[in-house]
Design a protein around this motif. Structure first.
Motif, PDB file in Angstrom:
ATOM      1  N   GLN A  35       0.847  -1.183   0.000  1.00 25.83           N
ATOM      2  CA  GLN A  35       0.000   0.000   0.000  1.00 25.83           C
ATOM      3  C   GLN A  35       0.883   1.233   0.000  1.00 25.83           C
ATOM      4  OE1 GLN A  35      -3.138  -0.501   2.984  1.00 25.83           O
ATOM      5  NE2 GLN A  35      -4.340  -1.323   1.297  1.00 25.83           N
ATOM      6  N   ASP A  36       0.478   2.214  -0.807  1.00 28.42           N
ATOM      7  CA  ASP A  36       1.245   3.435  -0.998  1.00 28.42           C
ATOM      8  C   ASP A  36       0.259   4.597  -1.076  1.00 28.42           C
ATOM      9  OD1 ASP A  36       3.346   5.248  -1.611  1.00 28.42           O
ATOM     10  OD2 ASP A  36       4.337   3.756  -2.863  1.00 28.42           O
ATOM     11  N   MET A  37       0.760   5.780  -1.348  1.00 30.23           N
ATOM     12  CA  MET A  37      -0.057   6.976  -1.337  1.00 30.23           C
ATOM     13  C   MET A  37       0.017   7.707  -2.669  1.00 30.23           C
ATOM     14  SD  MET A  37       1.541   7.552   2.338  1.00 30.23           S
ATOM     15  CE  MET A  37       2.828   6.499   1.694  1.00 30.23           C
ATOM     16  N   LEU A  38      -1.134   8.136  -3.160  1.00 32.48           N
ATOM     17  CA  LEU A  38      -1.248   8.941  -4.371  1.00 32.48           C
ATOM     18  C   LEU A  38      -1.526  10.372  -3.932  1.00 32.48           C
ATOM     19  CD1 LEU A  38      -1.628   8.636  -7.578  1.00 32.48           C
ATOM     20  CD2 LEU A  38      -4.052   8.850  -7.050  1.00 32.48           C
ATOM     21  N   VAL A  39      -0.747  11.315  -4.444  1.00 32.95           N
ATOM     22  CA  VAL A  39      -0.905  12.721  -4.087  1.00 32.95           C
ATOM     23  C   VAL A  39      -0.842  13.572  -5.351  1.00 32.95           C
ATOM     24  CG1 VAL A  39       0.076  12.436  -1.763  1.00 32.95           C
ATOM     25  CG2 VAL A  39       1.580  13.026  -3.678  1.00 32.95           C
ATOM     26  N   LYS A  40      -1.186  14.853  -5.197  1.00 29.18           N
ATOM     27  CA  LYS A  40      -0.993  15.782  -6.307  1.00 29.18           C
ATOM     28  C   LYS A  40       0.493  15.858  -6.610  1.00 29.18           C
ATOM     29  CE  LYS A  40      -4.860  18.964  -5.995  1.00 29.18           C
ATOM     30  NZ  LYS A  40      -5.236  20.372  -5.865  1.00 29.18           N
ATOM     31  N   LYS A  41       0.817  16.053  -7.860  1.00 31.01           N
ATOM     32  CA  LYS A  41       2.219  16.083  -8.283  1.00 31.01           C
ATOM     33  C   LYS A  41       3.030  17.138  -7.533  1.00 31.01           C
ATOM     34  CE  LYS A  41       5.104  15.399 -12.192  1.00 31.01           C
ATOM     35  NZ  LYS A  41       5.101  14.796 -13.484  1.00 31.01           N
ATOM     36  N   SER A  42       2.387  18.228  -7.151  1.00 30.13           N
ATOM     37  CA  SER A  42       3.083  19.321  -6.460  1.00 30.13           C
ATOM     38  C   SER A  42       3.242  19.099  -4.957  1.00 30.13           C
ATOM     39  CB  SER A  42       2.330  20.635  -6.696  1.00 30.13           C
ATOM     40  OG  SER A  42       1.008  20.526  -6.176  1.00 30.13           O
ATOM     41  N   THR A  44       4.584  17.955  -1.539  1.00 26.96           N
ATOM     42  CA  THR A  44       5.835  17.462  -0.947  1.00 26.96           C
ATOM     43  C   THR A  44       5.673  17.207   0.554  1.00 26.96           C
ATOM     44  OG1 THR A  44       6.614  19.732  -0.597  1.00 26.96           O
ATOM     45  CG2 THR A  44       7.295  18.643  -2.647  1.00 26.96           C
ATOM     46  N   SER A  45       4.469  17.367   1.072  1.00 27.79           N
ATOM     47  CA  SER A  45       4.248  17.226   2.519  1.00 27.79           C
ATOM     48  C   SER A  45       4.117  15.770   2.965  1.00 27.79           C
ATOM     49  CB  SER A  45       2.998  18.005   2.943  1.00 27.79           C
ATOM     50  OG  SER A  45       1.826  17.395   2.412  1.00 27.79           O
ATOM     51  N   ILE A  46       3.861  14.860   2.027  1.00 31.96           N
ATOM     52  CA  ILE A  46       3.704  13.444   2.376  1.00 31.96           C
ATOM     53  C   ILE A  46       4.838  12.667   1.719  1.00 31.96           C
ATOM     54  CG2 ILE A  46       2.224  11.412   2.222  1.00 31.96           C
ATOM     55  CD1 ILE A  46      -0.187  13.362   2.068  1.00 31.96           C
ATOM     56  N   THR A  47       5.699  12.098   2.552  1.00 28.64           N
ATOM     57  CA  THR A  47       6.811  11.302   2.038  1.00 28.64           C
ATOM     58  C   THR A  47       6.790   9.869   2.567  1.00 28.64           C
ATOM     59  OG1 THR A  47       8.281  11.987   3.830  1.00 28.64           O
ATOM     60  CG2 THR A  47       8.295  13.334   1.809  1.00 28.64           C
ATOM     61  N   LYS A  55      -3.881  14.460   8.171  1.00 27.65           N
ATOM     62  CA  LYS A  55      -4.156  14.630   6.739  1.00 27.65           C
ATOM     63  C   LYS A  55      -5.487  13.967   6.380  1.00 27.65           C
ATOM     64  CE  LYS A  55      -0.062  16.344   5.469  1.00 27.65           C
ATOM     65  NZ  LYS A  55       0.126  17.624   4.835  1.00 27.65           N
ATOM     66  N   SER A  56      -6.105  14.460   5.319  1.00 26.10           N
ATOM     67  CA  SER A  56      -7.332  13.850   4.814  1.00 26.10           C
ATOM     68  C   SER A  56      -6.957  12.737   3.843  1.00 26.10           C
ATOM     69  CB  SER A  56      -8.215  14.894   4.125  1.00 26.10           C
ATOM     70  OG  SER A  56      -7.528  15.526   3.069  1.00 26.10           O
ATOM     71  N   VAL A  57      -7.462  11.543   4.131  1.00 27.38           N
ATOM     72  CA  VAL A  57      -7.089  10.337   3.399  1.00 27.38           C
ATOM     73  C   VAL A  57      -8.345   9.700   2.811  1.00 27.38           C
ATOM     74  CG1 VAL A  57      -6.079   8.032   3.602  1.00 27.38           C
ATOM     75  CG2 VAL A  57      -5.150   9.925   4.963  1.00 27.38           C
ATOM     76  N   CYS A  58      -8.279   9.350   1.555  1.00 25.13           N
ATOM     77  CA  CYS A  58      -9.366   8.634   0.894  1.00 25.13           C
ATOM     78  C   CYS A  58      -8.948   7.179   0.729  1.00 25.13           C
ATOM     79  CB  CYS A  58      -9.659   9.258  -0.471  1.00 25.13           C
ATOM     80  SG  CYS A  58     -11.184   8.640  -1.228  1.00 25.13           S
ATOM     81  N   ALA A  59      -9.890   6.273   0.974  1.00 20.33           N
ATOM     82  CA  ALA A  59      -9.652   4.834   0.823  1.00 20.33           C
ATOM     83  C   ALA A  59     -10.911   4.197   0.258  1.00 20.33           C
ATOM     84  CB  ALA A  59      -9.294   4.213   2.167  1.00 20.33           C
ATOM     85  N   VAL A  60     -10.769   3.022  -0.288  1.00 22.18           N
ATOM     86  CA  VAL A  60     -11.909   2.288  -0.821  1.00 22.18           C
ATOM     87  C   VAL A  60     -12.521   1.462   0.307  1.00 22.18           C
ATOM     88  CG1 VAL A  60     -12.662   0.549  -2.495  1.00 22.18           C
ATOM     89  CG2 VAL A  60     -10.940   2.239  -3.143  1.00 22.18           C
ATOM     90  N   ASP A 115       0.733  14.412 -15.302  1.00 23.50           N
ATOM     91  CA  ASP A 115       0.973  15.835 -15.060  1.00 23.50           C
ATOM     92  C   ASP A 115       0.289  16.330 -13.790  1.00 23.50           C
ATOM     93  OD1 ASP A 115       2.450  15.937 -17.384  1.00 23.50           O
ATOM     94  OD2 ASP A 115       0.753  16.608 -18.612  1.00 23.50           O
ATOM     95  N   GLN A 116      -0.645  15.523 -13.253  1.00 29.37           N
ATOM     96  CA  GLN A 116      -1.402  15.931 -12.072  1.00 29.37           C
ATOM     97  C   GLN A 116      -1.073  15.131 -10.819  1.00 29.37           C
ATOM     98  OE1 GLN A 116      -5.241  15.350 -14.256  1.00 29.37           O
ATOM     99  NE2 GLN A 116      -5.774  17.226 -13.168  1.00 29.37           N
ATOM    100  N   LEU A 117      -0.698  13.858 -10.981  1.00 26.03           N
ATOM    101  CA  LEU A 117      -0.569  12.964  -9.837  1.00 26.03           C
ATOM    102  C   LEU A 117       0.795  12.288  -9.786  1.00 26.03           C
ATOM    103  CD1 LEU A 117      -4.021  11.169 -10.257  1.00 26.03           C
ATOM    104  CD2 LEU A 117      -3.478  12.982  -8.605  1.00 26.03           C
ATOM    105  N   LYS A 118       1.162  11.876  -8.584  1.00 24.70           N
ATOM    106  CA  LYS A 118       2.368  11.066  -8.396  1.00 24.70           C
ATOM    107  C   LYS A 118       2.137  10.121  -7.221  1.00 24.70           C
ATOM    108  CE  LYS A 118       4.757  14.162  -5.198  1.00 24.70           C
ATOM    109  NZ  LYS A 118       5.930  14.990  -4.946  1.00 24.70           N
ATOM    110  N   MET A 119       2.937   9.077  -7.204  1.00 23.07           N
ATOM    111  CA  MET A 119       2.953   8.186  -6.051  1.00 23.07           C
ATOM    112  C   MET A 119       4.052   8.650  -5.130  1.00 23.07           C
ATOM    113  SD  MET A 119       2.375   4.363  -7.536  1.00 23.07           S
ATOM    114  CE  MET A 119       3.122   3.658  -6.092  1.00 23.07           C
ATOM    115  N   VAL A 120       3.819   8.498  -3.838  1.00 17.47           N
ATOM    116  CA  VAL A 120       4.844   8.850  -2.872  1.00 17.47           C
ATOM    117  C   VAL A 120       6.029   7.892  -3.018  1.00 17.47           C
ATOM    118  CG1 VAL A 120       5.363   8.974  -0.396  1.00 17.47           C
ATOM    119  CG2 VAL A 120       3.233   9.951  -1.290  1.00 17.47           C
TER     120      VAL A 120
END
Length: 184
Positions: A35-42, A44-47, A55-60, A115-120
């Protein structure tokens, strides 16, 4: 479905868990997800997962993600949706800081919106994926494990990994050992 006899195999992102092993058998694992985290590409607060406190976290919903996150970041503010696509859109539009799920799920989302998202890139669990088989089908299980073992030995597994997952995540994979279930 494999336990009911309606299907012979279940091949998907199907984690081998003790509860599932009570009702079906598994071949594999064929992949060790984390399990990992998807964040906005910009962002840098979650490493790492420990950064999710507050933090606000979304999960299935219906997955083990909420429990996994709360075990490491008890102050995380988790909301569950029925569908991962809802989580992706909520991260994109800023309603959530992150979407937590298995790395292979998140990799696909990064490929759709690089261009919008990255994985931590900091997996914090081990989720062995297996192929579900009706209980007692040991010959079938052995055949699948033998096929997986050969694919790992001859480099086929690594080539598939490199062409798909490795094109997004630059870390070395945990190469599975069919018939051996890793522990977290």
């Amino acid at each position: 479905f494999a336990s009911s006899g309606k299907v012979d195999l279940v091949i998907e992102t199907y984690s081998i868990t003790p509860a599932r092993q009570k009702v079906i058998d598994f071949a594999g694992p064929y992949y060790i997800a984390g399990q990992d985290m998807l964040v906005k590409k910009s962002d840098t607060s979650i490493t790492k997962v420990d950064d999710l406190g507050g933090k606000s976290v979304c999960a299935v919903s219906g997955t083990v993600t909420k429990d996994n996150v709360l075990a490491r970041a008890p102050q995380a503010k988790i909301t569950e949706f029925a569908d991962g696509k809802q989580c992706v859109e909520a991260v994109k539009d800023g309603r959530f800081d992150t979407y937590v799920d298995d790395d292979v799920t998140l990799i696909g989302e990064v490929q759709l919106a690089p261009d919008q998202l990255k994985m931590v890139g900091a997996p914090f669990t081990k989720e062995p994926y297996g192929i579900g088989i009706k209980k007692g089908e040991s010959d079938f299980d052995a055949f699948i494990n033998d096929t997986l073992t050969k694919a790992i030995a001859d480099g086929t597994w690594q080539k598939i990994y490199d062409a798909n997952i490795g094109s997004v995540v630059k870390t070395k994979p945990q190469i599975p050992q069919p018939g051996v279930i890793p522990t977290s």
